[in-house]
Design an enzyme around this catalytic site. Sequence first.
Site, mmCIF file in Angstrom:
data_model
loop_
_atom_site.group_PDB
_atom_site.id
_atom_site.type_symbol
_atom_site.label_atom_id
_atom_site.label_comp_id
_atom_site.label_asym_id
_atom_site.label_seq_id
_atom_site.Cartn_x
_atom_site.Cartn_y
_atom_site.Cartn_z
ATOM 1 N N ASP A 272 6.318 -35.654 -18.843
ATOM 2 C CA ASP A 272 5.525 -36.883 -18.772
ATOM 3 C C ASP A 272 6.466 -38.061 -18.552
ATOM 4 O O ASP A 272 7.635 -38.026 -18.940
ATOM 5 C CB ASP A 272 4.714 -37.096 -20.059
ATOM 6 C CG ASP A 272 3.463 -37.922 -19.825
ATOM 7 O OD1 ASP A 272 2.345 -37.359 -19.849
ATOM 8 O OD2 ASP A 272 3.592 -39.155 -19.597
ATOM 9 N N SER B 214 -10.879 -32.634 -9.760
ATOM 10 C CA SER B 214 -11.978 -33.318 -10.467
ATOM 11 C C SER B 214 -13.262 -33.067 -9.683
ATOM 12 O O SER B 214 -13.213 -32.892 -8.459
ATOM 13 C CB SER B 214 -11.715 -34.821 -10.523
ATOM 14 O OG SER B 214 -12.871 -35.517 -10.958
ATOM 15 N N TYR C 73 -9.055 -42.288 -5.929
ATOM 16 C CA TYR C 73 -9.018 -41.139 -6.849
ATOM 17 C C TYR C 73 -9.682 -39.891 -6.268
ATOM 18 O O TYR C 73 -9.073 -38.820 -6.194
ATOM 19 C CB TYR C 73 -9.683 -41.545 -8.166
ATOM 20 C CG TYR C 73 -9.681 -40.478 -9.234
ATOM 21 C CD1 TYR C 73 -8.555 -40.215 -9.992
ATOM 22 C CD2 TYR C 73 -10.840 -39.732 -9.499
ATOM 23 C CE1 TYR C 73 -8.556 -39.245 -10.986
ATOM 24 C CE2 TYR C 73 -10.851 -38.753 -10.483
ATOM 25 C CZ TYR C 73 -9.708 -38.517 -11.224
ATOM 26 O OH TYR C 73 -9.715 -37.551 -12.194
HETATM 27 N N1 LIG Z 1 -10.555 -36.779 -18.687
HETATM 28 C C1 LIG Z 1 -11.440 -36.488 -17.762
HETATM 29 O O1 LIG Z 1 -12.637 -36.720 -17.938
HETATM 30 C C2 LIG Z 1 -11.006 -35.844 -16.457
HETATM 31 C C3 LIG Z 1 -12.011 -35.364 -15.610
HETATM 32 C C4 LIG Z 1 -11.643 -34.785 -14.397
HETATM 33 C C5 LIG Z 1 -10.300 -34.672 -14.078
HETATM 34 N N2 LIG Z 1 -9.345 -35.164 -14.915
HETATM 35 C C6 LIG Z 1 -7.944 -35.016 -14.516
HETATM 36 O O2 LIG Z 1 -7.212 -34.435 -15.579
HETATM 37 C C7 LIG Z 1 -5.865 -34.850 -15.507
HETATM 38 C C8 LIG Z 1 -5.424 -35.367 -16.867
HETATM 39 O O3 LIG Z 1 -6.175 -36.536 -17.144
HETATM 40 P P1 LIG Z 1 -6.450 -37.069 -18.621
HETATM 41 O O4 LIG Z 1 -7.891 -37.365 -18.700
HETATM 42 O O5 LIG Z 1 -5.838 -36.177 -19.616
HETATM 43 O O6 LIG Z 1 -5.691 -38.485 -18.519
HETATM 44 P P2 LIG Z 1 -4.664 -39.176 -19.491
HETATM 45 O O7 LIG Z 1 -4.543 -40.560 -18.950
HETATM 46 O O8 LIG Z 1 -5.029 -38.982 -20.916
HETATM 47 O O9 LIG Z 1 -3.304 -38.369 -19.228
HETATM 48 C C9 LIG Z 1 -2.572 -38.499 -18.049
HETATM 49 C C10 LIG Z 1 -1.100 -38.317 -18.383
HETATM 50 O O10 LIG Z 1 -0.366 -38.371 -17.156
HETATM 51 C C11 LIG Z 1 0.815 -39.091 -17.407
HETATM 52 N N3 LIG Z 1 1.346 -39.638 -16.161
HETATM 53 C C12 LIG Z 1 0.873 -40.676 -15.438
HETATM 54 N N4 LIG Z 1 1.662 -40.902 -14.389
HETATM 55 C C13 LIG Z 1 2.655 -39.979 -14.437
HETATM 56 C C14 LIG Z 1 3.781 -39.710 -13.631
HETATM 57 N N5 LIG Z 1 4.070 -40.453 -12.556
HETATM 58 N N6 LIG Z 1 4.579 -38.669 -13.966
HETATM 59 C C15 LIG Z 1 4.332 -37.922 -15.070
HETATM 60 N N7 LIG Z 1 3.286 -38.152 -15.878
HETATM 61 C C16 LIG Z 1 2.461 -39.177 -15.565
HETATM 62 C C17 LIG Z 1 0.408 -40.174 -18.402
HETATM 63 O O11 LIG Z 1 1.536 -40.738 -19.082
HETATM 64 C C18 LIG Z 1 -0.531 -39.398 -19.306
HETATM 65 O O12 LIG Z 1 0.169 -38.822 -20.393
HETATM 66 C C19 LIG Z 1 -5.786 -35.885 -14.396
HETATM 67 O O13 LIG Z 1 -5.306 -35.285 -13.217
HETATM 68 C C20 LIG Z 1 -7.215 -36.316 -14.217
HETATM 69 O O14 LIG Z 1 -7.474 -36.792 -12.924
HETATM 70 C C21 LIG Z 1 -9.669 -35.758 -16.094
#
Ligand SMILES: NC(=O)c1ccc[n+]([C@@H]2O[C@H](COP(=O)([O-])OP(=O)(O)OC[C@H]3O[C@@H](n4cnc5c(N)ncnc54)[C@H](O)[C@@H]3O)[C@@H](O)[C@H]2O)c1
Length: 257
Positions: free
Chosen positions: A32, A130, A143
């Site tokens: 991360d 997603s 996105y």
């Molecule tokens: N939460 C949802 O409802 C949901 C739904 C569909 C898809 N997603 C996908 O799931 C994945 C995780 O999302 P989440 O909801 O846990 O979000 P989140 O914001 O809680 O976690 C994302 C993490 O990515 C890290 N990050 C950001 N930029 C980075 C970089 N350049 N290098 C390394 N790490 C980096 C952040 O520090 C964070 O810890 C994403 O790809 C998101 O698009 C989430």
Amino acid sequence: MKSLIVTGGASGLGRSIAQCASLAGYRVGILDVDSDALEECASLIQGAIPLVASVTSVDEVSAAVVEFGQIPDIWVNNAGIVRFAPLLELSVDDWKAVIDVNLTGTFICSTIVAEAMAQRGSGSIVNITSINGISAGTNSGAYGATKSAISLLTQQMALEWGKFGLRVNALAPGLIDGGMSEPIYSDPQFRKLRTEKVPVGRLGTEEDVAEAVLFLGSEKASYITGHELVVDGGIINSIIANLPRPSSVDSVGLDGE
Ligand SMILES: NC(=O)c1ccc[n+]([C@@H]2O[C@H](COP(=O)([O-])OP(=O)(O)OC[C@H]3O[C@@H](n4cnc5c(N)ncnc54)[C@H](O)[C@@H]3O)[C@@H](O)[C@H]2O)c1
């Protein structure tokens, strides 16, 4: 001992993937860009190795893999960001930032790890997409486009790297109660409105996603590659069911309900 690295693993879905993998007996690396969140997260997960790196940097990702000390059996491209805005108001900087982390980051990490996996002759990559990559969402900016592109990139990687013993799949989460959607579901009104739309009658949990990631990445899915697994309780298939229809057309129409 099998091993797994998850990007964006310091919070949300990535943290749950790391937790589930650790409980399942994997040696786990959490990569991360947020070093503070990473330290805290790694301290809570038995044996997890924190790897500070941005997925947008070839040098940092390469160094993180060296620091982990082995090529993982499973690599999960989970790091992702969103910048909400109508397209006509979206800045080019925000457009580029989302493409850089989500799409280019997936390409950078995958190519670095695939080269090493290919030399070994085995490995599995899971790309988190997603349902917003399948269907457009309100003010989603770049996105949804990045997620759709990752889905096709998954097929491309599966096509090119199958001969090296690699499998590459995508997983599309739906309405997940956690991570970047936490601000949506902490509002009781939107939580109720959205939950009611899900055919199985509940929001998804981070563990729902994590368990499916482990399945896709593991040998249990050894004949599955180039696939996008939708983990959404049926919401993406329910668009037509949510449209009103007069009962004069259909005895089970919605207007009298
Ligand atoms: N939460 C949802 O409802 C949901 C739904 C569909 C898809 N997603 C996908 O799931 C994945 C995780 O999302 P989440 O909801 O846990 O979000 P989140 O914001 O809680 O976690 C994302 C993490 O990515 C890290 N990050 C950001 N930029 C980075 C970089 N350049 N290098 C390394 N790490 C980096 C952040 O520090 C964070 O810890 C994403 O790809 C998101 O698009 C989430």
